[in-house]
Design a protein around this motif. Structure first.
Motif, PDB file in Angstrom:
ATOM      1  N   ILE A   5      13.990  32.793 -33.796  1.00 56.06           N
ATOM      2  CA  ILE A   5      15.058  33.280 -34.673  1.00 56.06           C
ATOM      3  C   ILE A   5      16.380  33.121 -33.947  1.00 56.06           C
ATOM      4  CG2 ILE A   5      16.022  35.294 -35.844  1.00 56.06           C
ATOM      5  CD1 ILE A   5      13.247  36.312 -36.322  1.00 56.06           C
ATOM      6  N   GLU A   6      17.281  32.397 -34.557  1.00 53.96           N
ATOM      7  CA  GLU A   6      18.583  32.115 -33.965  1.00 53.96           C
ATOM      8  C   GLU A   6      19.361  33.397 -33.665  1.00 53.96           C
ATOM      9  OE1 GLU A   6      21.906  30.409 -32.492  1.00 53.96           O
ATOM     10  OE2 GLU A   6      20.140  29.237 -33.059  1.00 53.96           O
ATOM     11  N   SER A   7      19.856  33.503 -32.416  1.00 56.39           N
ATOM     12  CA  SER A   7      20.748  34.594 -31.990  1.00 56.39           C
ATOM     13  C   SER A   7      20.134  35.979 -32.147  1.00 56.39           C
ATOM     14  CB  SER A   7      22.082  34.527 -32.750  1.00 56.39           C
ATOM     15  OG  SER A   7      22.737  33.309 -32.527  1.00 56.39           O
ATOM     16  N   TYR A   8      18.808  36.062 -32.003  1.00 58.45           N
ATOM     17  CA  TYR A   8      18.103  37.352 -32.092  1.00 58.45           C
ATOM     18  C   TYR A   8      17.963  37.902 -30.688  1.00 58.45           C
ATOM     19  CZ  TYR A   8      14.238  40.581 -33.386  1.00 58.45           C
ATOM     20  OH  TYR A   8      13.430  41.673 -33.598  1.00 58.45           O
ATOM     21  N   GLY A   9      18.796  38.869 -30.341  1.00 55.86           N
ATOM     22  CA  GLY A   9      18.791  39.395 -28.989  1.00 55.86           C
ATOM     23  C   GLY A   9      18.584  40.890 -28.933  1.00 55.86           C
ATOM     24  N   ARG A  10      18.591  41.390 -27.731  1.00 52.52           N
ATOM     25  CA  ARG A  10      18.353  42.827 -27.494  1.00 52.52           C
ATOM     26  C   ARG A  10      19.420  43.698 -28.138  1.00 52.52           C
ATOM     27  NH1 ARG A  10      15.561  44.939 -22.108  1.00 52.52           N
ATOM     28  NH2 ARG A  10      15.562  47.182 -22.504  1.00 52.52           N
ATOM     29  N   ALA A  11      20.580  43.121 -28.394  1.00 49.19           N
ATOM     30  CA  ALA A  11      21.652  43.890 -29.042  1.00 49.19           C
ATOM     31  C   ALA A  11      21.221  44.438 -30.391  1.00 49.19           C
ATOM     32  CB  ALA A  11      22.886  43.006 -29.213  1.00 49.19           C
ATOM     33  N   ALA A  12      20.280  43.771 -31.061  1.00 43.72           N
ATOM     34  CA  ALA A  12      19.803  44.258 -32.358  1.00 43.72           C
ATOM     35  C   ALA A  12      19.171  45.642 -32.232  1.00 43.72           C
ATOM     36  CB  ALA A  12      18.799  43.269 -32.948  1.00 43.72           C
ATOM     37  N   TYR A  13      18.705  45.996 -31.038  1.00 39.80           N
ATOM     38  CA  TYR A  13      18.071  47.297 -30.793  1.00 39.80           C
ATOM     39  C   TYR A  13      19.036  48.290 -30.147  1.00 39.80           C
ATOM     40  CZ  TYR A  13      13.690  44.769 -31.536  1.00 39.80           C
ATOM     41  OH  TYR A  13      12.683  44.008 -32.081  1.00 39.80           O
ATOM     42  N   GLU A  14      20.038  47.797 -29.417  1.00 40.18           N
ATOM     43  CA  GLU A  14      20.851  48.687 -28.594  1.00 40.18           C
ATOM     44  C   GLU A  14      22.271  48.866 -29.089  1.00 40.18           C
ATOM     45  OE1 GLU A  14      20.617  47.355 -24.547  1.00 40.18           O
ATOM     46  OE2 GLU A  14      18.483  47.860 -24.383  1.00 40.18           O
ATOM     47  N   ASN A  15      22.780  47.934 -29.871  1.00 37.51           N
ATOM     48  CA  ASN A  15      24.146  48.062 -30.366  1.00 37.51           C
ATOM     49  C   ASN A  15      24.133  48.880 -31.656  1.00 37.51           C
ATOM     50  OD1 ASN A  15      26.730  47.671 -31.518  1.00 37.51           O
ATOM     51  ND2 ASN A  15      26.961  45.711 -30.486  1.00 37.51           N
ATOM     52  N   PRO A  16      24.849  50.001 -31.705  1.00 38.43           N
ATOM     53  CA  PRO A  16      24.828  50.832 -32.920  1.00 38.43           C
ATOM     54  C   PRO A  16      25.360  50.120 -34.159  1.00 38.43           C
ATOM     55  CG  PRO A  16      26.494  51.604 -31.348  1.00 38.43           C
ATOM     56  CD  PRO A  16      25.658  50.594 -30.625  1.00 38.43           C
ATOM     57  N   LEU A  17      26.034  48.998 -33.985  1.00 46.21           N
ATOM     58  CA  LEU A  17      26.475  48.227 -35.144  1.00 46.21           C
ATOM     59  C   LEU A  17      25.294  47.601 -35.881  1.00 46.21           C
ATOM     60  CD1 LEU A  17      29.557  46.320 -33.646  1.00 46.21           C
ATOM     61  CD2 LEU A  17      29.625  48.197 -35.291  1.00 46.21           C
ATOM     62  N   TYR A  18      24.218  47.320 -35.136  1.00 46.00           N
ATOM     63  CA  TYR A  18      23.079  46.593 -35.708  1.00 46.00           C
ATOM     64  C   TYR A  18      21.785  47.413 -35.736  1.00 46.00           C
ATOM     65  CZ  TYR A  18      26.384  43.097 -33.976  1.00 46.00           C
ATOM     66  OH  TYR A  18      27.517  42.392 -33.677  1.00 46.00           O
ATOM     67  N   ALA A  19      21.626  48.342 -34.798  1.00 46.66           N
ATOM     68  CA  ALA A  19      20.334  48.994 -34.583  1.00 46.66           C
ATOM     69  C   ALA A  19      19.794  49.740 -35.815  1.00 46.66           C
ATOM     70  CB  ALA A  19      20.418  49.936 -33.380  1.00 46.66           C
ATOM     71  N   PRO A  20      20.600  50.541 -36.536  1.00 45.22           N
ATOM     72  CA  PRO A  20      20.014  51.266 -37.683  1.00 45.22           C
ATOM     73  C   PRO A  20      19.441  50.331 -38.746  1.00 45.22           C
ATOM     74  CG  PRO A  20      22.120  52.229 -37.042  1.00 45.22           C
ATOM     75  CD  PRO A  20      21.987  50.944 -36.288  1.00 45.22           C
ATOM     76  N   ARG A  21      20.186  49.292 -39.114  1.00 47.63           N
ATOM     77  CA  ARG A  21      19.685  48.352 -40.107  1.00 47.63           C
ATOM     78  C   ARG A  21      18.450  47.637 -39.596  1.00 47.63           C
ATOM     79  NH1 ARG A  21      23.595  44.904 -40.175  1.00 47.63           N
ATOM     80  NH2 ARG A  21      24.803  45.619 -41.969  1.00 47.63           N
ATOM     81  N   HIS A  22      18.474  47.234 -38.332  1.00 45.68           N
ATOM     82  CA  HIS A  22      17.362  46.493 -37.762  1.00 45.68           C
ATOM     83  C   HIS A  22      16.109  47.364 -37.679  1.00 45.68           C
ATOM     84  CE1 HIS A  22      15.526  43.202 -35.661  1.00 45.68           C
ATOM     85  NE2 HIS A  22      15.228  43.962 -34.630  1.00 45.68           N
ATOM     86  N   ALA A  23      16.264  48.637 -37.296  1.00 45.62           N
ATOM     87  CA  ALA A  23      15.110  49.534 -37.215  1.00 45.62           C
ATOM     88  C   ALA A  23      14.457  49.685 -38.590  1.00 45.62           C
ATOM     89  CB  ALA A  23      15.554  50.898 -36.684  1.00 45.62           C
ATOM     90  N   LYS A  24      15.256  49.768 -39.641  1.00 46.50           N
ATOM     91  CA  LYS A  24      14.716  49.875 -40.995  1.00 46.50           C
ATOM     92  C   LYS A  24      13.954  48.608 -41.375  1.00 46.50           C
ATOM     93  CE  LYS A  24      16.253  50.878 -45.751  1.00 46.50           C
ATOM     94  NZ  LYS A  24      15.846  49.618 -46.397  1.00 46.50           N
ATOM     95  N   THR A  25      14.530  47.430 -41.036  1.00 40.54           N
ATOM     96  CA  THR A  25      13.861  46.157 -41.326  1.00 40.54           C
ATOM     97  C   THR A  25      12.519  46.079 -40.610  1.00 40.54           C
ATOM     98  OG1 THR A  25      15.982  45.035 -41.635  1.00 40.54           O
ATOM     99  CG2 THR A  25      14.076  43.647 -41.164  1.00 40.54           C
ATOM    100  N   LEU A  26      12.496  46.481 -39.339  1.00 40.21           N
ATOM    101  CA  LEU A  26      11.252  46.434 -38.576  1.00 40.21           C
ATOM    102  C   LEU A  26      10.216  47.410 -39.124  1.00 40.21           C
ATOM    103  CD1 LEU A  26      12.536  46.170 -34.886  1.00 40.21           C
ATOM    104  CD2 LEU A  26      11.705  44.339 -36.354  1.00 40.21           C
ATOM    105  N   ALA A  27      10.657  48.601 -39.498  1.00 39.10           N
ATOM    106  CA  ALA A  27       9.710  49.592 -40.025  1.00 39.10           C
ATOM    107  C   ALA A  27       9.063  49.094 -41.313  1.00 39.10           C
ATOM    108  CB  ALA A  27      10.436  50.913 -40.266  1.00 39.10           C
ATOM    109  N   GLU A  28       9.858  48.527 -42.195  1.00 42.64           N
ATOM    110  CA  GLU A  28       9.308  47.995 -43.444  1.00 42.64           C
ATOM    111  C   GLU A  28       8.383  46.809 -43.173  1.00 42.64           C
ATOM    112  OE1 GLU A  28      12.796  47.119 -45.682  1.00 42.64           O
ATOM    113  OE2 GLU A  28      13.148  49.219 -46.262  1.00 42.64           O
ATOM    114  N   GLY A  29       8.784  45.941 -42.230  1.00 45.15           N
ATOM    115  CA  GLY A  29       7.950  44.793 -41.887  1.00 45.15           C
ATOM    116  C   GLY A  29       6.641  45.217 -41.253  1.00 45.15           C
ATOM    117  N   GLU A  30       6.699  46.231 -40.395  1.00 46.08           N
ATOM    118  CA  GLU A  30       5.483  46.706 -39.730  1.00 46.08           C
ATOM    119  C   GLU A  30       4.498  47.296 -40.731  1.00 46.08           C
ATOM    120  OE1 GLU A  30       4.556  49.644 -35.978  1.00 46.08           O
ATOM    121  OE2 GLU A  30       6.439  48.496 -35.983  1.00 46.08           O
ATOM    122  N   ALA A  31       5.010  48.006 -41.723  1.00 44.27           N
ATOM    123  CA  ALA A  31       4.145  48.572 -42.761  1.00 44.27           C
ATOM    124  C   ALA A  31       3.455  47.461 -43.554  1.00 44.27           C
ATOM    125  CB  ALA A  31       4.959  49.464 -43.686  1.00 44.27           C
TER     126      ALA A  31
END
Length: 535
Positions: free
Chosen positions: A233-259
Motif C-alpha cells: 500500500i503506497e505511503s502506508y506508514g506508522r504515522a497512520a497509528y501514531e499521528n492523531p490526524l490519521y489514527a482515529p479514522r485508521h483505527a475504525k477502518t482496521l476494526a471494521e476490517g478485522e471483524a
C-alpha cells in the motif's frame, strides 16, 4: 558612494548564497544570523589579488552556483525522502520528478517552470560573477599595504574555515571557531559521502553475489501450494497509528476490517518493518523485501538487477510457483520485471481499465484487485506482488468503495475521477494535503481488507504492508517504520507464530521493527522444509 553601495550589495548577495539552507527545518529567519566564514575569504582575497583575480571570480561564481544547486537538491530530497541528496544514487530522481510534476500541472506547465528555473540560474551565475569581479577590480585601486592587509585577514579566515570544517567532519573536540563555513563544509560532506557510498556499494555487490537460499530444496513446502499475495500500500506508514490526524479514522477502518476477516474465517498477525526509504521511491522497498538486501538507493537497485541474487519471486519459481506482478503504475516498458523474477507482469495497459484516471493514479485500488482475480494465470499456485496506488500523491480525487459486483470495466468510477478539488487546490494548504492523504490511505486499507474477506474456496496467504512513510511534512511521526499484516486461514497464519507479532491488525507499538530486507529470509525459513541441497 555609489561604489560603496555596490560593494555592500554584492557582499549581501554572496552572503545570502553562502547561508542558503539545504534543509526545510533551517528555513527560518534565524538562518540570516549565520556568519559565513567564507565571505571574508572570498571578498578580501579578491581585494588582495586585484584585477589578476578575474579568473578566480569566474571560478568562484561557478562553484557558488554549483553549491546553490546542491543545496536545492538537498532541500528537495530532505522534503520528500528525509535524507540528503546523493549524486551517486539520486540523479534518476530528476526525470522521475518531472514525470510526476507533468502529471500534476501538465506538460506545458512543467516546460514553463523548467525554463523559468534555467533563466533564474543563468541570472544568478551572471550576478555572482559581476559581484565577485567588482571586489577584484576595486582591489586594483587600493595601495599595496591595504591589499596586503586584506590578504592577511583572508588567510586568517581561511584557517578558521578549515578548522570549522575539520571540527564538523571529524568530531574534533578542540577549539570551535566563531561563525560557520557552512557551504564549504557541505561541499566537503558531500565529497566524503560520495566516497562512502562507493565503498558501501562495493559491499552491497559482494552480498548480492552470494545467496544462502540458492539451490535449497523444500522452498515454500509448508504452504502446501497455497497462493501468496504481497500487497504493497503506497505511503502506508506508522504515522497512520501514531499521528492523531490519521489514527482515529485508521483505527475504525482496521476494526471494521478485522471483524469482516473473522467472519470470513481468517486470522491476522501484525508487526513493523523499517523501510529503506521515506516519501517515495517505492521500488526500492519492493526490491529490499524481495531480495533480502538493503536496497536503499537507485545505485544498489541497479546492482541488484545485474547480480545473480535470487529474489523471493525467483525462488518461488524454483519451487513450482507462478510469479506475478500487478503494477497499475507501470505505463512504460518495464524490463526490470523479469530480472526481479516475474514471469507475468500485469501493467496498467494489461488490466483492462476503461474508466478515467484519478490524476497521477491510473486506476483505483478496488479495480486493480478485481482485475487481478480475473486476469491472473491459472494452474500452478501463484506468488504475486500487487502495488496499490490510490494512496499515492497528489491524493485527489479520493476514491470510494463500490459494490464488488458493480466494478465491471471500471467506468463505474468515472464520476469519482472528476470529483473533488484539483491537485493545485489541495497542495495550496498543508492541512488539506494531510486530510486528503489520510482519506486516500484509508480507502486503500479498507479496499484490500474488503477484498481479503471475499468468499473463496481456498484463501491465499495475504501479506499487506506499506512501502514507506509519506513525506515528513505529511507523516510527522513514525520514522521509517511501516506496518505489515499477515492475513489468511488459521493453518497458514500459524506458520509464523514464532515471529511474536501481534494478533489482529494493530501491531503493538513496543514491538521491535525488522529491516524490510530481513523479511525474505525469515519468510522462507517459516514456510520451507529442510531437505538436501537441490532436492
Amino acid at each position: 558612494m555609489r561604489l560603496a553601495l555596490a560593494l555592500i550589495a554584492s557582499a549581501l548577495l554572496i552572503d545570502l548564497v553562502l547561508i542558503q539552507p539545504n534543509h526545510p527545518n533551517a528555513l527560518s529567519w534565524r538562518a540570516l544570523r549565520l556568519v559565513p566564514l567564507e565571505l571574508p575569504v572570498l571578498l578580501l582575497g579578491l581585494l588582495a589579488l586585484g584585477r589578476r583575480a578575474t579568473w578566480l571570480a569566474r571560478l568562484a561564481a561557478l562553484a557558488l552556483l554549483l553549491m546553490v544547486l546542491v543545496k536545492l537538491a538537498d532541500f528537495g530530497v530532505y522534503t520528500a525522502f528525509a535524507r540528503g541528496f546523493d549524486p551517486l544514487a539520486d540523479m534518476h530522481l530528476l526525470p522521475a520528478g518531472l514525470n510526476l510534476l507533468s502529471g500534476s500541472i501538465g506538460l506545458v506547465g512543467t516546460v514553463v517552470l523548467g525554463l523559468l528555473l534555467m533563466l533564474a540560474l543563468a541570472a544568478m551565475a551572471w550576478l555572482l560573477y559581476r559581484a565577485l569581479r567588482l571586489w577584484a577590480r576595486t582591489g586594483s585601486r587600493l595601495p599595496a599595504s591595504a591589499r596586503l592587509l586584506a590578504g592577511a585577514i583572508a588567510l586568517v579566515f581561511a584557517g578558521l574555515s578549515a578548522s570549522e570544517i575539520r571540527t564538523a567532519l571529524n568530531g574534533w573536540q578542540g577549539w570551535n571557531p566563531p561563525g560557520a563555513a557552512f557551504t564549504s563544509r557541505l561541499a566537503a560532506e558531500h565529497l566524503r559521502d560520495f566516497s562512502r557510498s562507493r565503498a558501501a556499494l562495493a559491499e552491497f555487490r559482494v552480498a548480492a553475489e552470494t545467496d544462502p537460499w540458492a539451490g535449497r530444496g523444500g522452498l515454500l513446502a509448508q504452504l502446501g501450494g497455497r497462493d501468496v499475495v504481497i500487497a504493497f500500500i503506497e505511503s502506508y506508514g506508522r504515522a497512520a497509528y501514531e499521528n492523531p490526524l490519521y489514527a482515529p479514522r485508521h483505527a475504525k477502518t482496521l476494526a471494521e476490517g478485522e471483524a469482516a476477516l473473522r467472519q470470513a474465517g481468517l486470522e491476522a498477525r501484525s508487526g513493523w518493518l523499517t523501510s529503506p526509504v521515506m516519501g517515495g521511491q517505492s521500488w526500492l522497498a519492493h526490491g529490499a523485501l524481495a531480495s533480502g538486501l538493503d536496497v536503499s538507493d537507485q545505485t544498489r537497485y541497479r546492482a541488484l538487477l545485474t547480480s545473480p541474487r535470487k529474489t523471493l519471486f525467483t525462488l518461488a519459481k524454483d519451487a513450482g510457483y507462478q510469479s506475478v506482478a500487478v503494477a497499475p503504475a507501470i505505463v512504460m516498458p518495464w524490463p526490470e520485471g523479469p530480472q526481479l523474477g516475474f514471469e507475468t507482469v500485469l501493467a496498467a495497459a494489461d488490466l483492462g481499465y476503461e474508466g478515467l484516471p484519478f490524476n497521477w493514479v491510473t486506476m483505483p485500488d478496488q479495480y486493480t484487485l478485481a482485475a487481478y482475480e480475473r486476469l491472473a494465470p491459472q494452474g500452478a499456485p501463484r506468488m504475486t506482488e500487487i502495488a496499490l496506488i490510490s494512496s499515492h500523491a497528489p491524493w485527489t480525487p479520493v476514491a470510494e468503495m463500490v459494490p464488488w459486483e458493480a466494478i465491471g470495466d471500471g467506468s463505474v468510477f468515472d464520476a469519482q475521477a472528476v470529483a473533488g478539488p484539483t491537485p493545485g487546490e489541495v497542495w495550496a494548504n498543508r492541512d488539506t494535503i494531510r486530510d486528503h492523504y489520510g482519506r486516500a490511505l484509508d480507502y486503500s486499507v479498507e479496499t484490500v481488507l474488503s477484498w481479503a474477506a471475499l468468499p473463496r474456496e481456498r484463501p491465499p496467504l495475504l501479506i499487506v504492508l506499506g512501502d514507506h512513510q509519506a513525506a515528513g511534512f505529511v507523516s510527522q511521526k513514525g520514522g521509517m517504520d511501516v506496518p505489515v499484516h499477515l492475513i489468511g486461514p488459521p493453518e497458514a497464519v500459524s506458520l509464523f507464530e514464532g515471529w511474536g507479532w501481534s494478533a489482529g491488525l494493530t501491531p503493538d507499538p513496543a514491538l521491535a521493527s525488522w529491516p524490510m530486507s530481513a523479511f525474505r529470509d525469515r519468510f522462507l525459513e517459516a514456510t520451507s522444509r529442510e531437505t538436501e541441497e537441490g532436492s
